[in-house]
Design an enzyme around this catalytic site. Structure first.
Site, PDB file in Angstrom:
ATOM      1  N   SER A 102       0.877  -1.397  -0.063  1.00 28.80           N
ATOM      2  CA  SER A 102      -0.065  -0.170  -0.093  1.00 28.80           C
ATOM      3  C   SER A 102       1.052   1.295   0.167  1.00 28.80           C
ATOM      4  O   SER A 102       0.450   2.427  -0.394  1.00 28.80           O
ATOM      5  CB  SER A 102      -0.981   0.040   1.163  1.00 28.80           C
ATOM      6  OG  SER A 102      -0.326   0.169   2.287  1.00 28.80           O
ATOM      7  N   LYS A 158       0.627   4.291   6.988  1.00 27.59           N
ATOM      8  CA  LYS A 158       0.310   5.208   5.841  1.00 27.59           C
ATOM      9  C   LYS A 158       0.780   6.411   6.025  1.00 27.59           C
ATOM     10  O   LYS A 158       1.526   6.742   7.074  1.00 27.59           O
ATOM     11  CB  LYS A 158      -1.346   5.444   5.994  1.00 27.59           C
ATOM     12  CG  LYS A 158      -2.169   4.022   5.924  1.00 27.59           C
ATOM     13  CD  LYS A 158      -2.212   3.417   4.602  1.00 27.59           C
ATOM     14  CE  LYS A 158      -3.208   2.032   4.714  1.00 27.59           C
ATOM     15  NZ  LYS A 158      -2.770   1.186   3.525  1.00 27.59           N
TER      16      LYS A 158
END
Length: 328
Positions: A102, A158
């Site tokens: 990701s 993230k």
């Protein structure tokens, strides 16, 4: 490749095997087990030391040498357990394994990173920090990620895109912060190029500019819908749809994915939600997104992260050796 199979949320998870699994499991050893381990070693240490002291000098042979070596090893393990697991890991730094893409190409699958847990004891996360955090339960992809109390038992990593008070919008893939367009040199649109089927995609290639033009770029904003703040993802065709549509036959991925709790099935309600104004991020909340935009299930789909759930800031990768670098 279907979008669901390429949703890549985890910062910590079971590794595949060998050294990676050993290192990852050690890094995530519960403190309760560390305490038990230290206590057991201390008992052995207390039992052996008096015997060594009472051993006459003329009888200190091979057995004594082995006992002394074993005693010193116990000391080393006890000090390491106390120093590393009870002081450094809770308050300083901790290692994390990256098992998914990701954050590609900033972080690769199977990278080991070091997260600075001390920094956020004195400061708050800033825009563009790469953050390790505990996600909300809306981020789950399976019940295996949820504990008996209904909370997530895995950590995510993230990039921090929005902080309290920020007005964040994405318009067909372009990020706007407080009305200003944001340059994102780290952002990627990719395609999985794994040659063999795996639970998570291990290898990616960057899409060319022409390939990116074929994607249905979704938009995003935070809206107050039926009294609740929700992440709204929308295209020219729908908004927060359970099965988003694409406007061509080239794409194999849906343009966005939204947690079940935020899906809107009624097309009329979708239009109402899309017409709502964008809301600012409320106090104490943060918006996180993956750099690998079309292969990341992130805050666009499952919402905001409370300040108390933020663990640390990624500082650098330390393994593999060829990938050692500062993370930014």
């Amino acid at each position: 490749m279907p979008l669901f199979s390429s949703l890549l949320p985890l910062a910590q998870a079971q590794a595949g095997g060998g050294t990676r699994e050993l290192v990852d499991n050690l890094a995530r050893t519960p403190l309760s087990k560390v305490v038990i381990f230290v206590v057991i070693l201390s008992v052995f240490r207390v039992a052996i030391f008096p015997l060594l002291l009472k051993t006459p000098i003329h009888k200190r042979g091979v057995g004594y040498a082995f006992g002394r070596f074993f005693n010193e090893m116990l000391d080393a393990f006890i000090y390491a357990g106390v120093f590393v697991f009870m002081l450094i890991r809770p308050f300083g730094v901790q290692a994390f394994l990256i098992p998914s893409g990701s954050m590609w190409p900033t972080l690769y699958v199977n990278d080991f990173i070091v997260a600075n847990k001390a920094i956020y004891r004195y400061t708050n996360p800033k825009v563009n920090d790469i953050v390790v955090f505990r996600p909300p339960v809306t981020a789950r992809l399976s019940q295996d990620q949820v504990d008996e109390q209904g909370e997530m038992k895995v950590d995510f990593i993230k990039r921090c895109i929005g902080t309290p008070g920020d007005l964040i919008e994405m318009k067909k893939g372009i990020l706007y912060r407080n009305g200003n367009r944001v340059d994102e040199p780290y952002k990627a649109y990719s395609q999985c190029i794994d040659q063999t089927p795996q639970p998570e995609c291990q290898e990616f290639k960057m899409l060319t500019a022409d390939e990116q033009k074929q994607l249905t770029m979704s938009s995003y904003k935070l809206v107050k819908y039926k009294g609740h703040l929700i992440p709204l993802n929308y295209t020219d065709l729908d908004a927060n749809a359970p099965s988003p549509r694409v406007d061509n036959f080239v794409e194999s991925n849906a343009p966005y994915h939204v947690a079940d709790e935020f899906q809107i099935g009624d097309p009329d309600e979708q239009k109402k939600a899309e017409s709502l104004p964008a809301e600012k991020i409320p106090p104490g909340m943060y918006l996180m997104m993956g750099d690998n935009r079309n292969n990341s299930f992130d805050g666009r789909g499952w919402g905001l992260v409370p300040r108390d759930w933020i663990i640390g800031r990624a500082e650098f990768t330390w393994w593999p050796i060829t990938r050692i670098h500062q993370v930014r």
